[in-house]
Structures are given as structure tokens and as C-alpha cells.
Design a protein around this motif. Structure first.
Motif, short mmCIF file in Angstrom:
data_model
loop_
_atom_site.label_atom_id
_atom_site.label_comp_id
_atom_site.label_asym_id
_atom_site.label_seq_id
_atom_site.Cartn_x
_atom_site.Cartn_y
_atom_site.Cartn_z
N GLN A 9 -0.91 -6.58 -2.03
CA GLN A 9 -0.78 -7.06 -3.40
C GLN A 9 -1.83 -8.14 -3.66
O GLN A 9 -1.83 -9.18 -3.00
CB GLN A 9 0.62 -7.64 -3.58
CG GLN A 9 0.87 -8.28 -4.93
CD GLN A 9 1.78 -7.41 -5.77
OE1 GLN A 9 2.79 -6.93 -5.31
NE2 GLN A 9 1.41 -7.20 -7.02
N SER A 10 -2.76 -7.86 -4.57
CA SER A 10 -3.74 -8.90 -4.90
C SER A 10 -3.26 -9.62 -6.15
O SER A 10 -2.52 -9.07 -6.95
CB SER A 10 -5.12 -8.30 -5.10
OG SER A 10 -5.09 -7.38 -6.15
N THR A 11 -3.69 -10.88 -6.30
CA THR A 11 -3.24 -11.64 -7.45
C THR A 11 -4.33 -11.61 -8.52
O THR A 11 -5.46 -11.19 -8.26
CB THR A 11 -3.02 -13.11 -7.04
OG1 THR A 11 -4.29 -13.62 -6.62
CG2 THR A 11 -2.00 -13.24 -5.92
#
Ligand SMILES: C[S@@+](CC[C@H](N)C(=O)[O-])C[C@H]1O[C@@H](n2cnc3c(N)ncnc32)[C@H](O)[C@@H]1O
Length: 323
Positions: A9-11
Motif C-alpha cells: 500500500q503506497s500513500t
């Protein structure tokens, strides 16, 4: 990025850092849809130039019975899962009909935008008090694993609004392969594809006369300013859209109107822009039937049926898994 294995999960901050550090610079279109972005997209859908929504709405309204029948929606209980549901206006036409046919289903809209999901929930609960609805707010790449659940019900997955056009070819194949991996024999995938047509018609859809599409793109810079402490001056960037017939795709950019440096506090970093340097914002791929069939074949599906609008501007294509 779409991937068949579970992606990290990238922000928002990670993705902005990645995109503005790249050459050429880019920003991910999945961040368009904050409160203001969702509102602007609703305006885009009403624009005279934005034929896509009207074409898909026409298909859903004029061919509701045929879609119901192609879904075998009267046969057994199913989950109607919509990826990137937005305001769900077109899906509401199907849901209205399905409920009248006493179909046994739960509607599960998934969207990254909490604002879009709240609006949809409020609207659908008022309109369809008897509808079983389970809302999931999040990135559809991340929730794919949840779809694997074997609750014994069929899955009909909707991916509408030409959302697939925002993927590059290899991303589209990878995304559909990961959907295929969580689907069973009798599940179905229903996808909205914008078809190739006069390039002038296409280009106008991404460069409207009122400048709403420009505001929609520039709003992502505003979002960076607000959420990440950026100091983008929106006056110093302009929206620019092209259509390349050789690749059958529209592309949108924000162009730096002068040499400038932009500071983003949350990244503790400044980014230099040359005069007239572009930030690539979004691709909108246009398809023909061969491309739609090839995409199905490459990702483990076959095309069960295509539904067209009266001008052949758009098709909703029903994919079934190949065993
Ligand atoms: C082009 S709009 C289409 C909306 C709707 N499907 C329609 O046809 O009108 C794209 C929608 O997908 C959502 N979206 C974009 N990327 C997403 C992602 N990675 N995960 C979940 N939702 C996403 C956006 O918030 C937006 O509501």
C-alpha cells in the motif's frame, strides 16, 4: 500500480514523491477524487463534450432487460461488486430493474473516495430502501483479496465509466488477471470501454470549452497543497490535452508556464520545473473490438456479449472466465 501479487500500500505522499521525482514528471490519477475532485467529475459527466457518460447511460437504460438476462441475474443469489463506483448513477438504473425483478443480490460499491461513497450511500438508501448494500471505501487493488471469499454466491463485477482506459495495456492485463484469480466459473466481469471514433470528438471530451476538465486536473495540485503542505501556484500551470491516433489514446498534462520551484513540506523537498515542462496526469485509452477481445484472452476471459450505444461510441463488454 496494478499487479497480480498483493501490492504494497503506497500513500499519497509516496506516490507524489515518486511522480514528481521522475523524468518526465507524473501524478497518479487515482488521487483526483477528493471532495472537490468528485464534485468536478460530476460536472464533467454533464458536459456536452463528455459523451462517455451519456453513451453508457443510454446502454444501461435502453438495454436493461438484455443486461439482466446476460447476467443470468434471475437465477441465483449474487454479489454485485462495483469497482470505482463514483456516484453510481448508471448502476442505479440496473439496480432499479433488478429489484423489480426480485433478483436476490447485495450491491457492494468500492471507491477510494470517501466523499463519493457517502454521496452514493445517501442517495441509494433513499432511493432503494430494500436494497442490501455493503459499502467498502478503499483502493480496489487492495481489496481484491477480500473478493476471494467463498460465500457460495456468484460475483458480478462492474468496472464502468471507461475506468480501464486509465490503465496502460500491461496494467490492464495484470489487473484483469488479478480479478480472474478471485473469480469462479459462473462469475462475470462487466466493463465499460470507450471506442475509437473521430479524434476531434475524443479530444474535446478532455478539453472542454468551459475549462472544467482543466479545473479537475489542477485540483490535484490544490490537494497536494492542502494535504501535503505544497505551495503550487495554480496560475503557473495550465492543462493541456492531446489525442494520439497512432496509440489510440488521449493524454492530459499540466504544463509549467515558467521556470519555478515548488516546495512540499510533508516530503521535506523542493521540485524544480523548467519553463513549459509537463506533468503527465492521465491516459485515456480508446479501444476497438479486437483490442477488447485480445485483452479478454490475455487475462483469462472470453467476451460473452457486447452492448453498444446507438452511435457505437461506447461498449459495455461482458467477460466470462475461461476455465
Ligand atoms: C472515472 S470515475 C468513474 C465513476 C463511475 N464508475 C462512473 O462510471 O461514473 C472513476 C472512479 O473510480 C474511483 N477510483 C479511481 N482509482 C481508484 C482506486 N485505485 N481504487 C478505488 N477507486 C478508485 C474514483 O474515486 C472515481 O469515483
Amino acid at each position: 500500480m496494478p499487479s497480480s501479487s498483493k501490492p504494497k500500500q503506497s500513500t499519497f505522499a509516496d506516490d507524489v514523491l515518486n511522480g514528481l521525482s521522475a523524468m518526465p514528471k507524473f501524478l497518479s490519477s487515482k488521487y483526483f477524487y477528493d471532495d472537490e475532485g468528485s464534485r468536478l467529475f460530476q460536472e464533467i459527466m454533464k458536459l456536452p463534450e463528455y459523451y462517455l457518460t451519456r453513451a453508457e447511460f443510454e446502454i444501461f437504460s435502453e438495454q436493461t432487460r438484455e443486461i439482466f438476462s446476460a447476467f443470468n441475474a434471475g437465477d441465483s443469489a449474487f454479489d454485485l461488486i462495483e469497482l470505482g463506483a463514483g456516484d453510481g448513477t448508471k448502476t442505479a438504473v440496473l439496480i432499479d430493474y433488478f429489484l423489480k425483478q426480485l433478483a436476490n443480490f447485495t450491491y457492494m460499491p468500492v471507491d477510494i473516495s470517501a466523499e463519493a461513497q457517502n454521496a452514493l450511500a445517501e442517495n441509494f438508501r433513499a432511493k432503494f430502501p430494500d436494497l442490501s448494500i455493503q459499502i467498502q471505501t478503499g483502493d480496489y487493488f487492495q481489496i481484491l483479496g477480500n473478493l476471494q471469499s467463498n460465500n457460495g454466491r456468484r460475483k458480478i463485477i462492474l468496472f464502468l465509466g471507461s475506468n480501464i482506459g486509465n490503465f496502460r495495456q500491461e496494467q490492464a492485463v495484470s489487473f484483469f488477471k488479478s480479478l480472474r484469480a478471485v473469480m469462479n466459473e459462473n462469475d462475470l466481469l462487466f466493463i465499460g470501454f470507450d471506442l475509437q471514433k473521430d479524434p476531434r470528438v475524443i479530444l474535446k471530451a478532455y478539453d472542454d470549452a468551459q475549462g472544467i476538465t482543466a479545473a479537475f486536473n489542477l485540483n490535484l495540485l490544490k490537494r497536494i497543497n492542502r494535504e501535503l503542505g505544497g505551495n503550487f501556484d495554480l496560475e503557473n500551470f495550465s492543462h493541456y490535452a492531446i489525442y494520439r491516433p497512432t496509440e489510440c489514446a488521449a493524454r492530459s498534462f499540466l504544463i509549467s508556464r515558467k521556470e519555478q520551484t515548488v516546495r512540499i513540506e510533508a516530503l521535506n523537498k523542493s521540485f524544480d520545473f523548467e519553463a513549459w515542462e509537463p506533468i503527465f496526469m492521465e491516459i485515456s485509452q480508446k479501444y476497438n473490438l479486437k483490442m477488447i477481445e485480445d485483452l479478454a484472452t490475455q487475462s483469462g476471459f472470453s467476451v460473452k456479449q457486447n452492448f453498444f450505444d446507438s452511435r457505437n461510441y461506447y461498449t459495455d463488454s461482458l467477460y466470462k472466465p475461461v476455465l
